[in-house]
Design a protein around this motif. Structure first.
Motif, mmCIF file in Angstrom:
data_model
loop_
_atom_site.group_PDB
_atom_site.id
_atom_site.type_symbol
_atom_site.label_atom_id
_atom_site.label_comp_id
_atom_site.label_asym_id
_atom_site.label_seq_id
_atom_site.Cartn_x
_atom_site.Cartn_y
_atom_site.Cartn_z
ATOM 1 N N ASN A 109 -2.959 6.934 -12.415
ATOM 2 C CA ASN A 109 -1.880 6.688 -13.377
ATOM 3 C C ASN A 109 -0.849 5.708 -12.839
ATOM 4 O OD1 ASN A 109 -2.959 8.396 -15.321
ATOM 5 N ND2 ASN A 109 -1.814 10.160 -14.592
ATOM 6 N N ASN A 110 -0.560 5.790 -11.550
ATOM 7 C CA ASN A 110 0.382 4.887 -10.892
ATOM 8 C C ASN A 110 -0.374 4.075 -9.850
ATOM 9 O OD1 ASN A 110 2.773 5.895 -12.224
ATOM 10 N ND2 ASN A 110 2.522 7.732 -10.980
ATOM 11 N N PRO A 111 0.040 2.833 -9.580
ATOM 12 C CA PRO A 111 -0.671 2.022 -8.581
ATOM 13 C C PRO A 111 -0.838 2.775 -7.267
ATOM 14 C CG PRO A 111 0.996 0.716 -9.714
ATOM 15 C CD PRO A 111 1.194 2.140 -10.153
ATOM 16 N N SER A 112 -2.083 2.868 -6.809
ATOM 17 C CA SER A 112 -2.399 3.679 -5.619
ATOM 18 C C SER A 112 -3.573 3.082 -4.867
ATOM 19 C CB SER A 112 -2.781 5.100 -6.033
ATOM 20 O OG SER A 112 -1.760 5.724 -6.758
ATOM 21 N N TYR A 113 -3.737 3.573 -3.645
ATOM 22 C CA TYR A 113 -4.920 3.292 -2.843
ATOM 23 C C TYR A 113 -5.658 4.600 -2.597
ATOM 24 C CZ TYR A 113 -2.808 -1.197 -1.415
ATOM 25 O OH TYR A 113 -2.251 -2.445 -1.381
ATOM 26 N N GLN A 114 -6.964 4.493 -2.381
ATOM 27 C CA GLN A 114 -7.765 5.596 -1.867
ATOM 28 C C GLN A 114 -7.904 5.366 -0.370
ATOM 29 O OE1 GLN A 114 -11.478 5.431 -3.966
ATOM 30 N NE2 GLN A 114 -10.626 6.269 -5.839
ATOM 31 N N LEU A 115 -7.549 6.362 0.423
ATOM 32 C CA LEU A 115 -7.587 6.246 1.873
ATOM 33 C C LEU A 115 -8.638 7.176 2.459
ATOM 34 C CD1 LEU A 115 -3.732 6.502 2.553
ATOM 35 C CD2 LEU A 115 -5.072 4.429 2.154
ATOM 36 N N THR A 116 -9.347 6.693 3.468
ATOM 37 C CA THR A 116 -10.235 7.515 4.280
ATOM 38 C C THR A 116 -9.590 7.581 5.656
ATOM 39 O OG1 THR A 116 -12.161 6.770 3.029
ATOM 40 C CG2 THR A 116 -12.583 7.768 5.176
ATOM 41 N N ILE A 117 -9.343 8.816 6.137
ATOM 42 C CA ILE A 117 -8.523 9.016 7.331
ATOM 43 C C ILE A 117 -9.280 9.859 8.360
ATOM 44 C CG2 ILE A 117 -6.310 9.879 8.173
ATOM 45 C CD1 ILE A 117 -5.415 9.716 5.128
ATOM 46 N N ASP A 118 -9.247 9.420 9.616
ATOM 47 C CA ASP A 118 -9.889 10.124 10.729
ATOM 48 C C ASP A 118 -8.876 11.051 11.396
ATOM 49 O OD1 ASP A 118 -11.216 10.960 13.002
ATOM 50 O OD2 ASP A 118 -11.507 8.959 13.829
ATOM 51 N N PHE A 119 -9.166 12.356 11.372
ATOM 52 C CA PHE A 119 -8.314 13.348 12.027
ATOM 53 C C PHE A 119 -8.982 13.905 13.290
ATOM 54 C CE2 PHE A 119 -6.589 13.272 7.732
ATOM 55 C CZ PHE A 119 -5.233 13.199 7.999
ATOM 56 N N GLY A 120 -9.781 13.097 13.951
ATOM 57 C CA GLY A 120 -10.412 13.500 15.213
ATOM 58 C C GLY A 120 -11.348 14.669 15.036
ATOM 59 N N ASP A 121 -11.169 15.716 15.847
ATOM 60 C CA ASP A 121 -12.044 16.889 15.810
ATOM 61 C C ASP A 121 -12.001 17.613 14.461
ATOM 62 O OD1 ASP A 121 -12.740 16.375 18.427
ATOM 63 O OD2 ASP A 121 -11.341 17.850 19.272
ATOM 64 N N LEU A 122 -10.976 17.362 13.657
ATOM 65 C CA LEU A 122 -10.842 18.003 12.341
ATOM 66 C C LEU A 122 -11.635 17.261 11.269
ATOM 67 C CD1 LEU A 122 -7.038 18.705 12.591
ATOM 68 C CD2 LEU A 122 -8.898 20.343 12.907
ATOM 69 N N ILE A 126 -13.075 13.757 8.946
ATOM 70 C CA ILE A 126 -12.628 12.677 8.071
ATOM 71 C C ILE A 126 -12.157 13.295 6.761
ATOM 72 C CG2 ILE A 126 -13.318 10.560 6.873
ATOM 73 C CD1 ILE A 126 -13.491 10.296 9.927
ATOM 74 N N LYS A 127 -10.993 12.868 6.288
ATOM 75 C CA LYS A 127 -10.459 13.359 5.012
ATOM 76 C C LYS A 127 -10.046 12.172 4.159
ATOM 77 C CE LYS A 127 -8.933 17.799 6.818
ATOM 78 N NZ LYS A 127 -9.925 18.600 6.147
ATOM 79 N N LYS A 128 -9.964 12.429 2.851
ATOM 80 C CA LYS A 128 -9.584 11.382 1.901
ATOM 81 C C LYS A 128 -8.276 11.755 1.227
ATOM 82 C CE LYS A 128 -14.267 9.867 1.124
ATOM 83 N NZ LYS A 128 -14.413 8.451 1.092
ATOM 84 N N SER A 129 -7.522 10.712 0.847
ATOM 85 C CA SER A 129 -6.267 10.927 0.154
ATOM 86 C C SER A 129 -5.993 9.748 -0.764
ATOM 87 C CB SER A 129 -5.125 11.075 1.159
ATOM 88 O OG SER A 129 -3.926 11.408 0.494
ATOM 89 N N SER A 130 -5.211 10.006 -1.788
ATOM 90 C CA SER A 130 -4.700 8.952 -2.655
ATOM 91 C C SER A 130 -3.224 8.792 -2.326
ATOM 92 C CB SER A 130 -4.885 9.362 -4.118
ATOM 93 O OG SER A 130 -4.207 8.463 -4.962
ATOM 94 N N ALA A 131 -2.765 7.541 -2.236
ATOM 95 C CA ALA A 131 -1.371 7.313 -1.874
ATOM 96 C C ALA A 131 -0.777 6.186 -2.707
ATOM 97 C CB ALA A 131 -1.266 6.977 -0.393
ATOM 98 N N ASP A 187 -8.237 15.275 -0.188
ATOM 99 C CA ASP A 187 -8.355 16.373 0.778
ATOM 100 C C ASP A 187 -7.065 16.660 1.526
ATOM 101 O OD1 ASP A 187 -11.186 16.532 0.412
ATOM 102 O OD2 ASP A 187 -11.434 14.853 1.790
ATOM 103 N N CYS A 188 -6.125 15.731 1.496
ATOM 104 C CA CYS A 188 -4.896 15.893 2.275
ATOM 105 C C CYS A 188 -3.776 15.122 1.586
ATOM 106 C CB CYS A 188 -5.094 15.412 3.716
ATOM 107 S SG CYS A 188 -5.482 13.666 3.888
ATOM 108 N N LEU A 189 -2.550 15.343 2.042
ATOM 109 C CA LEU A 189 -1.381 14.677 1.474
ATOM 110 C C LEU A 189 -0.718 13.829 2.554
ATOM 111 C CD1 LEU A 189 0.652 14.322 -0.877
ATOM 112 C CD2 LEU A 189 1.893 16.281 0.084
ATOM 113 N N VAL A 190 -0.786 12.518 2.381
ATOM 114 C CA VAL A 190 -0.143 11.593 3.308
ATOM 115 C C VAL A 190 1.360 11.642 3.051
ATOM 116 C CG1 VAL A 190 0.053 9.169 3.985
ATOM 117 C CG2 VAL A 190 -2.194 10.135 3.443
ATOM 118 N N LEU A 191 2.144 11.721 4.123
ATOM 119 C CA LEU A 191 3.589 11.885 3.987
ATOM 120 C C LEU A 191 4.324 10.559 4.115
ATOM 121 C CD1 LEU A 191 4.118 15.125 6.081
ATOM 122 C CD2 LEU A 191 3.653 14.893 3.650
ATOM 123 N N GLY A 192 5.363 10.429 3.304
ATOM 124 C CA GLY A 192 6.190 9.230 3.355
ATOM 125 C C GLY A 192 7.576 9.519 2.824
ATOM 126 N N ALA A 193 8.499 8.631 3.142
ATOM 127 C CA ALA A 193 9.870 8.721 2.650
ATOM 128 C C ALA A 193 9.972 7.890 1.373
ATOM 129 C CB ALA A 193 10.845 8.196 3.703
#
Length: 111
Positions: free
Chosen positions: A30-43, A45-50, A83-89
Motif C-alpha cells: 500500500n505504501n512504497p516499500s522494499y522486501q528485505l532478506t536478512i541474515d540473523f546468523g545462527d537464527l 534467514i528472515k524476511k521483512s517489508s520496510a 517474519d520480523c519487524l525492522v526497527l527505525g525512527a
C-alpha cells in the motif's frame, strides 16, 4: 507517550542484529516499500517489508546491519509474508533505520 508497560513485557521482545542480504522493490504494498532478506546468523534467514524507500536506495541497503524484532507473529503484507519487524525512527514520512555503530555478529542480542 504510549501506556507504561511492565519491564517483564518489554523483556519478552527478542531484538537482534541482522545483515541485509537482498532487497527487492515491493510495488504491491500500500505504501512504497522494499522486501528485505536478512541474515540473523545462527537464527537463520528472515524476511521483512520496510517502508524505507524515501531515504534508502537498494544498493545502499545491501550488506547493511539493522535491528529487528524477530519474535513477533508473521504478518501477511499483500502476497508477502514478513517474519520480523525492522526497527527505525520515524521522522515525518522518512524512516531512519536503527543500526549498530560497529559491525557485530549477526544474531547479536539487543539488551
Amino acid at each position: 507517550m504510549k501506556t507504561t508497560i511492565a519491564f517483564e513485557d518489554f523483556s519478552k521482545m527478542d531484538l537482534r542484529i541482522g545483515t541485509i542480504l537482498e532487497v527487492k522493490d515491493f510495488p504491491e504494498a500500500n505504501n512504497p516499500s522494499y522486501q528485505l532478506t536478512i541474515d540473523f546468523g545462527d537464527l537463520g534467514i528472515k524476511k521483512s517489508s520496510a517502508q524505507i524507500t524515501t531515504l534508502y536506495k537498494i544498493d545502499d541497503l545491501l550488506g547493511k546491519q539493522i535491528v529487528a524484532a524477530i519474535n513477533l507473529p508473521k504478518k501477511q503484507i499483500a502476497k508477502f509474508m514478513s517474519d520480523c519487524l525492522v526497527l527505525g525512527a520515524v521522522n515525518g514520512k522518512d524512516v531512519i533505520l536503527l543500526k549498530p555503530e560497529i559491525k557485530v555478529k549477526n544474531g547479536s542480542v539487543i539488551s
